[in-house]
Design a protein around this motif. Structure first.
Motif, mmCIF file in Angstrom:
data_model
loop_
_atom_site.group_PDB
_atom_site.id
_atom_site.type_symbol
_atom_site.label_atom_id
_atom_site.label_comp_id
_atom_site.label_asym_id
_atom_site.label_seq_id
_atom_site.Cartn_x
_atom_site.Cartn_y
_atom_site.Cartn_z
ATOM 1 N N MET A 1 0.813 -1.216 0.000
ATOM 2 C CA MET A 1 0.000 0.000 0.000
ATOM 3 C C MET A 1 0.847 1.267 0.000
ATOM 4 O O MET A 1 0.406 2.307 -0.506
ATOM 5 C CB MET A 1 -0.930 0.009 1.223
ATOM 6 C CG MET A 1 -1.927 -1.129 1.240
ATOM 7 S SD MET A 1 -3.061 -1.107 -0.160
ATOM 8 C CE MET A 1 -4.104 0.280 0.245
ATOM 9 N N THR A 2 2.048 1.217 0.569
ATOM 10 C CA THR A 2 2.848 2.441 0.692
ATOM 11 C C THR A 2 3.961 2.563 -0.353
ATOM 12 O O THR A 2 4.472 3.669 -0.564
ATOM 13 C CB THR A 2 3.485 2.516 2.093
ATOM 14 O OG1 THR A 2 4.242 1.323 2.341
ATOM 15 C CG2 THR A 2 2.412 2.654 3.169
ATOM 16 N N SER B 1 -4.381 3.916 -0.428
ATOM 17 C CA SER B 1 -2.925 3.942 -0.428
ATOM 18 C C SER B 1 -2.399 5.346 -0.150
ATOM 19 O O SER B 1 -1.465 5.531 0.647
ATOM 20 C CB SER B 1 -2.398 3.439 -1.775
ATOM 21 O OG SER B 1 -0.997 3.601 -1.867
ATOM 22 N N ASP B 2 -2.989 6.362 -0.799
ATOM 23 C CA ASP B 2 -2.558 7.744 -0.580
ATOM 24 C C ASP B 2 -2.797 8.164 0.876
ATOM 25 O O ASP B 2 -1.954 8.848 1.476
ATOM 26 C CB ASP B 2 -3.315 8.690 -1.522
ATOM 27 C CG ASP B 2 -2.872 8.527 -2.976
ATOM 28 O OD1 ASP B 2 -1.766 7.987 -3.182
ATOM 29 O OD2 ASP B 2 -3.625 8.930 -3.886
ATOM 30 N N ILE C 1 1.730 0.353 -4.698
ATOM 31 C CA ILE C 1 0.536 0.988 -5.280
ATOM 32 C C ILE C 1 0.825 2.411 -5.765
ATOM 33 O O ILE C 1 0.371 2.789 -6.867
ATOM 34 C CB ILE C 1 -0.622 0.990 -4.260
ATOM 35 C CG1 ILE C 1 -0.969 -0.446 -3.832
ATOM 36 C CG2 ILE C 1 -1.855 1.671 -4.853
ATOM 37 C CD1 ILE C 1 -1.376 -1.350 -4.961
ATOM 38 N N PRO C 2 1.582 3.272 -5.019
ATOM 39 C CA PRO C 2 1.868 4.615 -5.556
ATOM 40 C C PRO C 2 2.599 4.603 -6.900
ATOM 41 O O PRO C 2 2.311 5.443 -7.768
ATOM 42 C CB PRO C 2 2.754 5.233 -4.463
ATOM 43 C CG PRO C 2 2.345 4.532 -3.209
ATOM 44 C CD PRO C 2 2.061 3.125 -3.636
ATOM 45 N N LYS C 3 3.512 3.670 -7.107
ATOM 46 C CA LYS C 3 4.225 3.597 -8.388
ATOM 47 C C LYS C 3 3.277 3.182 -9.503
ATOM 48 O O LYS C 3 3.340 3.714 -10.628
ATOM 49 C CB LYS C 3 5.394 2.612 -8.280
ATOM 50 C CG LYS C 3 6.479 3.046 -7.281
ATOM 51 C CD LYS C 3 7.639 2.106 -7.283
ATOM 52 C CE LYS C 3 8.704 2.521 -6.268
ATOM 53 N NZ LYS C 3 9.267 3.860 -6.543
ATOM 54 N N VAL C 4 2.392 2.221 -9.202
ATOM 55 C CA VAL C 4 1.403 1.809 -10.202
ATOM 56 C C VAL C 4 0.451 2.952 -10.511
ATOM 57 O O VAL C 4 0.049 3.167 -11.666
ATOM 58 C CB VAL C 4 0.638 0.565 -9.694
ATOM 59 C CG1 VAL C 4 -0.470 0.195 -10.671
ATOM 60 C CG2 VAL C 4 1.577 -0.612 -9.506
ATOM 61 N N LEU D 1 -13.755 1.955 -10.517
ATOM 62 C CA LEU D 1 -14.003 2.405 -9.150
ATOM 63 C C LEU D 1 -13.134 1.657 -8.146
ATOM 64 O O LEU D 1 -12.592 2.251 -7.207
ATOM 65 C CB LEU D 1 -15.487 2.208 -8.803
ATOM 66 C CG LEU D 1 -15.890 2.579 -7.374
ATOM 67 C CD1 LEU D 1 -15.620 4.051 -7.108
ATOM 68 C CD2 LEU D 1 -17.350 2.229 -7.121
ATOM 69 N N ILE D 2 -12.954 0.361 -8.326
ATOM 70 C CA ILE D 2 -12.192 -0.445 -7.376
ATOM 71 C C ILE D 2 -10.731 0.018 -7.328
ATOM 72 O O ILE D 2 -10.111 0.052 -6.265
ATOM 73 C CB ILE D 2 -12.294 -1.952 -7.759
ATOM 74 C CG1 ILE D 2 -11.622 -2.809 -6.676
ATOM 75 C CG2 ILE D 2 -11.652 -2.223 -9.100
ATOM 76 C CD1 ILE D 2 -11.821 -4.304 -6.912
ATOM 77 N N THR D 3 -10.199 0.429 -8.478
ATOM 78 C CA THR D 3 -8.824 0.914 -8.529
ATOM 79 C C THR D 3 -8.710 2.287 -7.881
ATOM 80 O O THR D 3 -7.739 2.589 -7.176
ATOM 81 C CB THR D 3 -8.343 0.980 -9.988
ATOM 82 O OG1 THR D 3 -8.555 -0.294 -10.613
ATOM 83 C CG2 THR D 3 -6.858 1.325 -10.056
ATOM 84 N N VAL D 4 -9.724 3.149 -8.117
ATOM 85 C CA VAL D 4 -9.734 4.483 -7.500
ATOM 86 C C VAL D 4 -9.765 4.366 -5.978
ATOM 87 O O VAL D 4 -9.054 5.086 -5.263
ATOM 88 C CB VAL D 4 -10.945 5.293 -8.002
ATOM 89 C CG1 VAL D 4 -11.062 6.619 -7.242
ATOM 90 C CG2 VAL D 4 -10.828 5.567 -9.505
ATOM 91 N N VAL D 5 -10.579 3.428 -5.462
ATOM 92 C CA VAL D 5 -10.661 3.209 -4.004
ATOM 93 C C VAL D 5 -9.318 2.747 -3.463
ATOM 94 O O VAL D 5 -8.835 3.235 -2.430
ATOM 95 C CB VAL D 5 -11.771 2.193 -3.675
ATOM 96 C CG1 VAL D 5 -11.705 1.792 -2.206
ATOM 97 C CG2 VAL D 5 -13.136 2.762 -4.010
#
Length: 403
Positions: free
Chosen positions: A187-188, A216-217, A191-194, A207-211
Motif C-alpha cells: 500500500m505504501t 494507499s494515498d 501501489i503509488p508507483k502503479v 471504481l475499485i482501482t480508484v478506491v
C-alpha cells in the motif's frame, strides 16, 4: 559462595580492609574473629550482574527457573540434607543471576534464625502467596520435602499449560505479522508507483482501482499519525484496563468473546481447582486455601465470585453448593466437588477436575490452531486478490483499448 568486603581492626590495632568468601555474614564474622581480626562492617560485594538486576527491576525470575529450583530443593530436603546446606547447594548450581541473589538473601536470613517461609515472604515478587503458604504448611508439619515436591508438580503443570497456549498462538501470530508487513509494503510503496503509471495514461480508472489508490494515498500521507494514534490508543487502553472498573470491563469482555472466552473460562477453572487441590493436599485449611487460590486467577469476575464463596463457606455453607450458586462453574464441576466433600476426598476430586479441563483446553487449542491457519490464509488471499484485481483491471482495459 558470596564474597564480602570488610573493614576491621587486627590484633595490632591497625585498621584494615579485605575480602572474604563465606556462606553468610555471620559465618564471615566468625572466621575473621578466629584469625584475631575484629570487623567493624561486613558488606556483600555487589557484582556487575547484581547491579544490572537492580538497574533492571522488571527482569524477574521465570516460572521455568522457579520450577527447576523447587524440584531440586525438594530432592535435597527429601535426601535428608539440612535446610541451610540445601540452600547453599541451590545457590551454587543456579545459573539465573536474579534467583541466585534471592537464594543468597534467603540463606542469610535462615542462617540468622529465620524460618524459611518468612525469608521467602521478603521476596513476594518472585514467590507467590501459594508458594509461601505451602512452605509454611510444610515447615509446620515437618513434611517440607513432600510439600516442595507437590509445589514443583504444580508449577510444572502450570508451565506446561502456558507453553501449550503460547505455542498454539506462535504460528498464527507470525502469519499475521508477515501478512500485515506485506500489506503495508504494497500500500505504501507498490501501489503509488502503479498509480503514477495509470495517471500518465490519462484514462478513466475503474471504481475499485480508484478506491485502492485513495486508501494507499491516505496511508502514505498519514502513516506517522496512524502509528502515533494506535500507540496512544493502546497506551490509554492498557492504563484503563489497570483500573478496577476497566479491569472488570476487560475481564467480562474476554470471557464473552467467541471461542477464546470459552477457552479462557476452562483455563480459569483448571487453574483454580489445581491450586486449591495442591493447597489442601499440603494441609492448608479450606478457607485459607480458597483465599490463596483467588490470587492465581487473574480475572476479576472469577475473583469476585470466589470471594463470595469464601464468605459463605466461612458462614457454614457447603463448598460445592457455594460454587454452584456463582453460575460460573459448570454443573459437572459442582457435582464432582460436592461428592468429594461428602466422601472426604475433595482434593482428589479437584485434581480430577483440573486434569479434565487441561485435556479439554488441549483439544480446544488443537482445534483452534487448525482453524486459525486456513482462516488467516483465506483472509490474506482475499485482501491480496482484491489488490491484484484492482491493479490488473485497468491494465486489461488499457490492453483492450490498444487492441
Amino acid at each position: 559462595m558470596p564474597v564480602y568486603n570488610y573493614k576491621a581492626i587486627n590484633d595490632k590495632g591497625e585498621s584494615i580492609r579485605g575480602v572474604i568468601s563465606a556462606e553468610s555474614v555471620r559465618i564471615a564474622g566468625d572466621r575473621l574473629r578466629k584469625d584475631s581480626i575484629y570487623p567493624s562492617s561486613i558488606k556483600e560485594s555487589v557484582s556487575v550482574e547484581r547491579r544490572l538486576s537492580v538497574a533492571l527491576p522488571w527482569r524477574g525470575v521465570s516460572v521455568s527457573e522457579l520450577s527447576v529450583m523447587t524440584r531440586q530443593f525438594s530432592t535435597l530436603i527429601s535426601a535428608g540434607l539440612p535446610l541451610e546446606t540445601s540452600l547453599v547447594a541451590l545457590y551454587e548450581q543456579t545459573d539465573d543471576q536474579k534467583l541466585k541473589e534471592i537464594l543468597s538473601q534467603v540463606r542469610s536470613r535462615v542462617s540468622e534464625g529465620s524460618s524459611l517461609h518468612a525469608a521467602l515472604e521478603e521476596h513476594k515478587g518472585v514467590f507467590s502467596d501459594l508458594y509461601i503458604s505451602m512452605v509454611r504448611a510444610g515447615e509446620a508439619s515437618g513434611t517440607l520435602g513432600i510439600v516442595l515436591d507437590r509445589l514443583a508438580d504444580f508449577l510444572e503443570k502450570q508451565l506446561e499449560l502456558s507453553s501449550k497456549i503460547r505455542g498454539a498462538m506462535v504460528y498464527p501470530a507470525i502469519m499475521f505479522v508477515v501478512g500485515l508487513g506485506v500489506l503495508i509494503f504494497m500500500m505504501t510503496f507498490v501501489i503509488p508507483k502503479v498509480a503514477d503509471i495509470f495517471a500518465s495514461s490519462n484514462k478513466a480508472l475503474p471504481l475499485i482501482t480508484v478506491v485502492l489508490i485513495g486508501v494507499s494515498d491516505f496511508l502514505r500521507q498519514n502513516f506517522a499519525f496512524i502509528l502515533v494514534f494506535l500507540a496512544a490508543a493502546l497506551f490509554f487502553a492498557r492504563r484503563y484496563a489497570q483500573t478496577p472498573s476497566g479491569k472488570k470491563v476487560y475481564d467480562r469482555f474476554s470471557l464473552k468473546t467467541p471461542v477464546f472466552g470459552k477457552m479462557s473460562s476452562k483455563v480459569m477453572i483448571s487453574r483454580f481447582t489445581r491450586t486449591l487441590a495442591t493447597l489442601l493436599s499440603s494441609g492448608i485449611p479450606l478457607l485459607e486455601a480458597i483465599r490463596v487460590s483467588e490470587s492465581v486467577l487473574g480475572n476479576s469476575i472469577y475473583m469476585d465470585n470466589i470471594k463470595d464463596v469464601r464468605v459463605r463457606v466461612a458462614e457454614g455453607a457447603e463448598f460445592g453448593s457455594c460454587l454452584g450458586q456463582t453460575g460460573i462453574f459448570p454443573p459437572l464441576v459442582v457435582r464432582m466437588v460436592s461428592v468429594g466433600e461428602e466422601v472426604g476426598k475433595i482434593e482428589h476430586m479437584l485434581s480430577k477436575v483440573a486434569d479434565m479441563y487441561d485435556t479439554e483446553v488441549d483439544g480446544m487449542l488443537a482445534t483452534l490452531t487448525s482453524l486459525l491457519e486456513p482462516v488467516m490464509i483465506l483472509i490474506m488471499g482475499v485482501v491480496m486478490g482484491f489488490i491484484v484485481f484492482a491493479i490488473l483491471l485497468p491494465v486489461l482495459n488499457l490492453t483492450s483499448v490498444i487492441s
